[in-house]
Motif scaffolding. Structure first.
Motif, PDB file in Angstrom:
ATOM      1  N   ALA B 732       0.839  -1.208   0.000  1.00  0.00           N
ATOM      2  CA  ALA B 732       0.000   0.000   0.000  1.00  0.00           C
ATOM      3  C   ALA B 732       0.868   1.251   0.000  1.00  0.00           C
ATOM      4  N   LEU B 733       1.969   1.207   0.754  1.00  0.00           N
ATOM      5  CA  LEU B 733       2.854   2.368   0.819  1.00  0.00           C
ATOM      6  C   LEU B 733       3.480   2.630  -0.548  1.00  0.00           C
ATOM      7  N   LEU B 734       3.978   1.567  -1.181  1.00  0.00           N
ATOM      8  CA  LEU B 734       4.573   1.734  -2.517  1.00  0.00           C
ATOM      9  C   LEU B 734       3.538   2.298  -3.488  1.00  0.00           C
ATOM     10  N   THR B 735       2.317   1.764  -3.399  1.00  0.00           N
ATOM     11  CA  THR B 735       1.255   2.234  -4.290  1.00  0.00           C
ATOM     12  C   THR B 735       0.969   3.707  -4.034  1.00  0.00           C
ATOM     13  N   ALA B 736       0.896   4.090  -2.755  1.00  0.00           N
ATOM     14  CA  ALA B 736       0.588   5.487  -2.420  1.00  0.00           C
ATOM     15  C   ALA B 736       1.694   6.414  -2.906  1.00  0.00           C
ATOM     16  N   ILE B 737       2.949   5.967  -2.780  1.00  0.00           N
ATOM     17  CA  ILE B 737       4.061   6.816  -3.240  1.00  0.00           C
ATOM     18  C   ILE B 737       3.993   6.981  -4.760  1.00  0.00           C
ATOM     19  N   LEU B 738       3.672   5.872  -5.454  1.00  0.00           N
ATOM     20  CA  LEU B 738       3.563   5.959  -6.917  1.00  0.00           C
ATOM     21  C   LEU B 738       2.338   6.780  -7.332  1.00  0.00           C
ATOM     22  N   ALA B 739       1.351   6.883  -6.416  1.00  0.00           N
ATOM     23  CA  ALA B 739       0.136   7.659  -6.746  1.00  0.00           C
ATOM     24  C   ALA B 739       0.420   9.157  -6.764  1.00  0.00           C
ATOM     25  N   ILE B 740       1.511   9.591  -6.093  1.00  0.00           N
ATOM     26  CA  ILE B 740       1.774  11.040  -6.023  1.00  0.00           C
ATOM     27  C   ILE B 740       2.083  11.622  -7.409  1.00  0.00           C
ATOM     28  N   PRO B 741       3.061  11.041  -8.157  1.00  0.00           N
ATOM     29  CA  PRO B 741       3.264  11.604  -9.506  1.00  0.00           C
ATOM     30  C   PRO B 741       2.021  11.486 -10.382  1.00  0.00           C
ATOM     31  N   LEU B 742       1.281  10.385 -10.224  1.00  0.00           N
ATOM     32  CA  LEU B 742       0.042  10.245 -11.005  1.00  0.00           C
ATOM     33  C   LEU B 742      -0.923  11.378 -10.645  1.00  0.00           C
ATOM     34  N   GLY B 743      -1.102  11.602  -9.332  1.00  0.00           N
ATOM     35  CA  GLY B 743      -2.031  12.644  -8.873  1.00  0.00           C
ATOM     36  C   GLY B 743      -1.622  14.009  -9.394  1.00  0.00           C
ATOM     37  N   LEU B 744      -0.323  14.279  -9.392  1.00  0.00           N
ATOM     38  CA  LEU B 744       0.135  15.587  -9.869  1.00  0.00           C
ATOM     39  C   LEU B 744      -0.124  15.730 -11.370  1.00  0.00           C
ATOM     40  N   ALA B 745       0.064  14.629 -12.102  1.00  0.00           N
ATOM     41  CA  ALA B 745      -0.241  14.678 -13.543  1.00  0.00           C
ATOM     42  C   ALA B 745      -1.728  14.899 -13.761  1.00  0.00           C
ATOM     43  N   VAL B 746      -2.557  14.244 -12.943  1.00  0.00           N
ATOM     44  CA  VAL B 746      -4.012  14.437 -13.052  1.00  0.00           C
ATOM     45  C   VAL B 746      -4.347  15.896 -12.750  1.00  0.00           C
ATOM     46  N   ALA B 747      -3.739  16.447 -11.679  1.00  0.00           N
ATOM     47  CA  ALA B 747      -4.005  17.842 -11.301  1.00  0.00           C
ATOM     48  C   ALA B 747      -3.596  18.784 -12.426  1.00  0.00           C
ATOM     49  N   TRP B 748      -2.423  18.528 -12.993  1.00  0.00           N
ATOM     50  CA  TRP B 748      -1.968  19.399 -14.079  1.00  0.00           C
ATOM     51  C   TRP B 748      -2.950  19.350 -15.254  1.00  0.00           C
ATOM     52  N   CYS B 749      -3.423  18.147 -15.562  1.00  0.00           N
ATOM     53  CA  CYS B 749      -4.380  17.982 -16.662  1.00  0.00           C
ATOM     54  C   CYS B 749      -5.677  18.732 -16.350  1.00  0.00           C
ATOM     55  N   LEU B 750      -6.126  18.645 -15.085  1.00  0.00           N
ATOM     56  CA  LEU B 750      -7.367  19.341 -14.702  1.00  0.00           C
ATOM     57  C   LEU B 750      -7.181  20.851 -14.805  1.00  0.00           C
ATOM     58  N   VAL B 751      -6.043  21.336 -14.290  1.00  0.00           N
ATOM     59  CA  VAL B 751      -5.814  22.781 -14.216  1.00  0.00           C
ATOM     60  C   VAL B 751      -5.534  23.367 -15.599  1.00  0.00           C
ATOM     61  N   ALA B 752      -4.667  22.689 -16.342  1.00  0.00           N
ATOM     62  CA  ALA B 752      -4.192  23.274 -17.595  1.00  0.00           C
ATOM     63  C   ALA B 752      -5.046  22.909 -18.797  1.00  0.00           C
ATOM     64  N   VAL B 753      -5.795  21.815 -18.713  1.00  0.00           N
ATOM     65  CA  VAL B 753      -6.574  21.392 -19.885  1.00  0.00           C
ATOM     66  C   VAL B 753      -8.073  21.445 -19.605  1.00  0.00           C
TER      67      VAL B 753
END
Lengths: 217, 810
Positions: B732-753
């Protein structure tokens, strides 16, 4: 009853095609019992599977009465297994989630010919009366194989094919199962063909044939 | 038939032995269906309300006559046009606030309404309801929900009568009553033109002596277009939750398939053809899906009922759309919900069904050697993931349109989810390479083996966490920006709205004599259409307060002076985006040419906005309405001034408000706008937690052959349970850490697109590391809760069960 002509079968392997059966000819009369023996890899189980319609031959014919098994499609072979052929496996292959009674009746129900009186007789002959409400995982190996035999005979098949039916059992249990099976063969008059490594068990049957490198010796 | 029944019964008997798998399958389907149909219910309810509102005035079928420059005009135009042969009927529209409830007032003249307008003929408003409607004391028609909302205290409104087919928070009354309520004596907003009547020979301009124009009824189209992005957002979240739910279903079906392989082989040996076996499996699945679908749809109804008030508040706050806070759904919605359950189940089971169909009767009943099978599958999965992530990147950089924006999000999420198991396999393999002690070597090796069973649940967790981080980053960034923007934008300490022009003049004169008021900042307002879009034009007094604090995205060097001269304007970011405007571009309001001197953010406003100098606006757009006033006062004098104005002019809270109350109201609207998003976020996390729990529970029993040898070698059950917990938390910890770059990419897509396409504004991109820490904590808590029961069972497992592993092997 059963007439096999020039039957061949090969499998693709990394090292090239492996010829398992190389032109087998065999006749078995109605009501006879026959053992198939041979070294591991000699093709005896493959021959049994082809007769059962579990696999398709490369060439040759298998006639069960007037029916050419090799000419049947998947649905036709399924119908054949359902109504005319009984299979007994080394691994019992019971349905784990069904009770002993339900397992016993299962194939007969599939074939649409459940005979309650015959079912009762089988239960009685196989000594399963006290086990009917149990599930396979609650039975010993010998008991499971008796249920599998009961399931096979319940449908009154023309031909019973057994692939090392006592291979998973100790000698005493194996002998008991074998005697029961042969009693039922005699009672129903069906044809019986068994793959075995045991010369002692093979001797209990009418006729013995041996396969050597895909051919009858 | 007999054969089918017995085969079906045999297949279904599996669930009796594995009830947890059945719970996972049904639970996954129910959750997926509930979340999907819940979101669809929200959208359907809003759509019904939009359609009702559209039907009420005849929708697109009834054109209107209105001022070219927008705004109200003299009702005498109605009489002039009727005399000239034009079959028109006057309409007055406006908004009032009663008890903090915003109400839309629709004034009509029932005798001249065109039949196609649907008020007198359809929509449930038959002639009987108009009794007592057209003369004082009048009567107003409203939905039962609105009447209940207003309660006893209806202020100056006419007596209310409940009537069906009226949008929530809308009051229909005679135009005379509406003019009194809206303080618009002798004024109308537009004239409905009977589409069935032939147009007379006298031209419109000649008949009315006003710059009138015939317009199609576009208001409803605007609402549909404006709210489309909101509903698309909801749909995207619904689909994400549906996808996460289907992960559970896929996992349960795949596991059941593998465990039923021996049974399927036996069935085939006993004479069941591949076609029949597949058909019966499909029938079994459809039966279960129907059952889960019914429960799921009921769950969807409950979820939608709980969220509907927030959605209504969001739509009102964002778009001024009147949507009921309660649900009333058509039978089609229920059927669609059940159908989606079946479609989802069949989709999730497609691969297993195909394998069943293709499976030869002699197929091995044993599981594949996991290592080889996993290697092949992980390579394939990694390849597909790379393709999807590349597609997401291309779409993000080139996306033009909301659909492309959401497609890039979907590719990003699915690609990342598929990439997770290969990424974890690499990390675990590296861990195994570094391990020296036997137990730690087993720990890493066993984690790799467990990966195939847990990967679906971990993918669901990754999606939920990624969406949470992405949406959370966007919302937090929006909140910070919005608060800064409010602080800068609301420069005045006090705001008031006069009831009449006379009162406005009196208040202005009174304020001029007060020393504590440093500046009075009046506004003018009118609505026009530019490039087919509704645009609010606001006139403001160019004052130091604005020069010093108005936040701008882009501004010309002498912008305020040019605006003060009356030949330049500031435009909002969303209008600039939609009309592709930049600094120094020319625009026209009616026949008033202006130059764009500045572009400013205008968050939360669905309509375009233009700000011009108030004096010039009064001269060029004489029909513009008086807007709010802002008063610059020293903060210490604010309270006294408000009290004095209340005492002198009898103003209540709806007409007089201080800056902090206004900010608090605006922030409240903001929070309610994202309440639904937050709720769906929580639900998605809950679904992921459930997926993890079901996976761990179903795996627990299958793992005994892996654990029993360790137990036999001297590791205590407590030690085994501890290692199992550590392994789950580690994954779960590894998954959560890998979720951070994914989340930031999602946020960037939401904000910029997505936001730019949906709302027309682009937000600054901020990072919130504390939010990540919280989510990692939440992921670990979810994993710990999901693992608690299986691990507790392992700790308390009777030794005989572990011994049986060896017995069974023999």
């Amino acid at each position: 009853m059963l007439a096999i002509r020039d039957l061949t079968k090969s499998y693709d392997t990394l090292q090239g095609p492996l010829n398992v059966l190389r032109g087998v000819d065999l006749d078995v009369e109605a009501g006879a019992s026959l053992s198939l023996m041979g070294e591991s890899g000699s093709g005896k189980s493959t021959l049994l599977h082809l007769v059962a319609g579990l696999d398709a031959a490369d060439a040759g014919t298998i006639m069960l009465g007037n029916m050419d098994i090799t000419a049947l499609d998947d649905a036709g072979r399924a119908k054949l297994r359902r109504s005319r052929i009984g299979l007994v496996f080394q691994q019992f292959n019971l349905i784990p989630s069904l009770s002993v009674a339900a397992n016993m009746a299962f194939q007969a129900q599939l074939a649409g010919r459940l005979d309650t009186a015959w079912q009762d007789e089988l239960v009685d002959r196989l000594g399963l009366g006290d086990l009917l409400t149990r599930y396979p995982e609650q039975l010993s190996g010998g008991q499971q194989q008796r249920v599998a035999i009961g399931r096979t005979f319940a449908v009154r098949p023309d031909l019973i094919l057994a692939d090392e039916p006592t291979g998973n059992l100790d000698e005493e249990s194996g002998d008991a199962v074998m005697h029961l099976a042969l009693e039922l063969v005699a009672r129903t008059g069906c044809t019986f063909m068994m793959v075995t490594h045991s010369a002692r068990l093979a001797a209990m049957l009418d006729r013995q044939v041996t396969l050597v490198q895909g051919r009858l010796a | 038939m007999n054969r089918i029944l017995h085969t079906l019964l045999a297949l279904m008997s599996h669930w009796r032995r594995k009830p947890l798998q059945l719970v996972a399958l049904l639970g996954g389907l129910m959750i997926a269906t509930a979340l999907w149909s819940g979101v669809q219910a929200l959208n359907a309810q809003a759509k019904t309300n939009y359609d009702n509102a559209a039907r009420l005035l005849g929708g697109d079928a009834v054109p209107s006559i209105a001022l070219e420059s927008g705004g109200r005009f003299d009702e005498r135009a109605f009489a002039q046009l009727r005399r000239a042969g034009w079959k028109v009927s006057p309409i007055l529209e406006g908004r009032i606030h009663i008890n903090e409830t915003s109400l839309r007032i629709l004034g009509i003249e029932p005798l001249t309404l065109p039949p196609a307008a649907g008020i007198s003929a359809g929509g449930g408003l038959g002639p009987a309801v108009f009794e007592g409607f057209m003369r004082p004391p009048w009567r107003a028609l409203a939905s039962a929900e609105t009447i209940e909302l207003l309660g006893e205290d209806t202020g100056t409104l006419p007596p209310l009568t409940a009537s069906e087919g009226i949008a929530p928070r809308m009051l229909i009354m005679d135009i005379g009553a509406a003019q009194a309520v809206l303080d618009a004596s002798g004024q109308i907003s537009r004239l409905l033109l009977d589409p069935a009547a032939a147009q007379p020979g006298t031209p419109l301009a000649q008949a009315a002596a006003l710059p009138l124009t015939i317009t199609e009824n576009e208001a409803q189209g605007d609402l549909n277009r404006l709210t489309q992005s909101f509903h698309l957002n909801l749909t995207a979240f619904g689909m994400l939750a549906f996808l996460v739910g289907l992960f559970i279903v896929y996992s349960a079906i795949a596991l059941a398939f593998e465990q039923r392989l021996p049974m399927m082989r036996t069935l085939r040996a006993l004479g069941i053809s591949a076609r029949m076996l597949t058909a019966v499996m499909l029938a079994e699945l459809v039966t279960l899906a129907l059952l889960a679908g019914v429960v799921g749809v009921v769950g969807g109804y409950l979820i939608a009922s709980a969220l509907m008030p927030n959605v209504a508040a969001s739509l009102d706050g964002l778009y001024g759309a009147d949507v009921a806070g309660t649900l009333s759904l058509e039978p089609e919605w229920w059927l669609m919900g059940i159908a989606i359950s079946v479609i989802g189940a069949v989709g999730a089971a497609g691969y297993s069904l195909l394998k069943a169909y293709r499976m030869p009767p002699l197929a091995s009943a044993r599981r594949y050697a996991w290592r080889e099978a996993q290697k092949v599958w992980l390579s394939l999965q990694g390849g597909i993931a790379v393709v999807l992530l590349a597609l997401a990147a291309i779409l993000m950089l080139t996306a033009d349109g909301l659909i492309a924006g959401f497609a890039s999000l979907a590719a990003l999420l699915v690609g990342s989810a598929l990439m997770l198991p290969p990424a974890l396999a690499v990390i675990l393999s590296a861990g195994q390479g570094m391990a020296r002690r036997p137990l730690s070597q087993w720990f890493w090796a066993d984690s790799q083996q467990q990966l195939s069973g847990l990967s679906i649940a971990l993918m669901a967790l990754l999606l939920a966490l990624g969406a949470n981080i992405g949406v959370g980053t966007m919302v937090e960034g929006f909140r910070d920006t919005f608060n800064d923007w409010l602080d800068q934008r609301l420069v005045s300490e006090v705001y008031f709205d006069a009831r009449t022009d006379d009162e406005a003049a009196q208040i202005e004169a009174w304020l001029a004599n007060r020393d504590d008021v440093n500046a009075v900042l009046p506004t003018l307002k009118t609505e026009v259409r530019m490039g087919g879009l509704p645009v609010i034009v606001t006139g403001f007094r160019v004052h130091e307060s604005y020069r010093n604090s108005w936040p701008m995205i882009d501004i010309a060097p002498d912008a305020f002076d040019r605006v003060a001269a009356g030949d330049a304007a500031f435009v909002s970011e969303q209008l600039a985006n939609r009309l592709d405007l930049s600094l120094d571009d020319p625009i026209e309001i009616g026949s008033w040419p202006l130059i764009v001197a500045g572009i400013y953010p205008d968050y939360g406003n669905p309509k375009g906005h233009i700000s011009v100098e108030i004096g010039a606006m009064r001269a060029k757009l004489p029909d513009a309405e008086r807007g709010d006033y802002g008063l610059r006062v020293a903060p210490k004098d604010t309270g006294a001034l408000i009290l004095a104005m209340r005492d002198t002019f009898g103003m209540d809270d709806s007409a007089l408000i201080d800056q902090s109350a206004l900010k608090s109201y605006s922030k409240g609207v903001f929070e309610s706008t994202f309440a639904v998003t937050a709720a769906l976020n929580v639900l998605t996390m809950a679904v992921a937690g459930f997926a993890l729990f079901m996976s761990l529970l179903t795996l627990a029993e299958m793992r005994l052959p892996q654990l029993a040898p360790l137990w036999a070698a001297g590791v205590t059950r407590r030690g085994l349970a501890g290692m199992e917990l550590l392994k789950t938390l580690g994954m779960a910890l590894l998954t959560a850490i890998l979720a951070i770059p994914l989340g930031l990419a999602v946020a960037w897509c939401l904000v910029a697109v997505v936001n730019v396409q949906a709302f027309g504004w682009r937000l600054p991109f901020h990072l919130f590391p504390m939010q990540w820490v919280q989510l990692i904590g939440l992921a670990l808590l979810t994993a710990a809760l999901a693992a608690a029961w299986p691990i507790w069972s392992l700790r308390r497992m009777p030794p005989v069960r572990l011994v049986r592993v060896f017995t069974d092997e023999r």
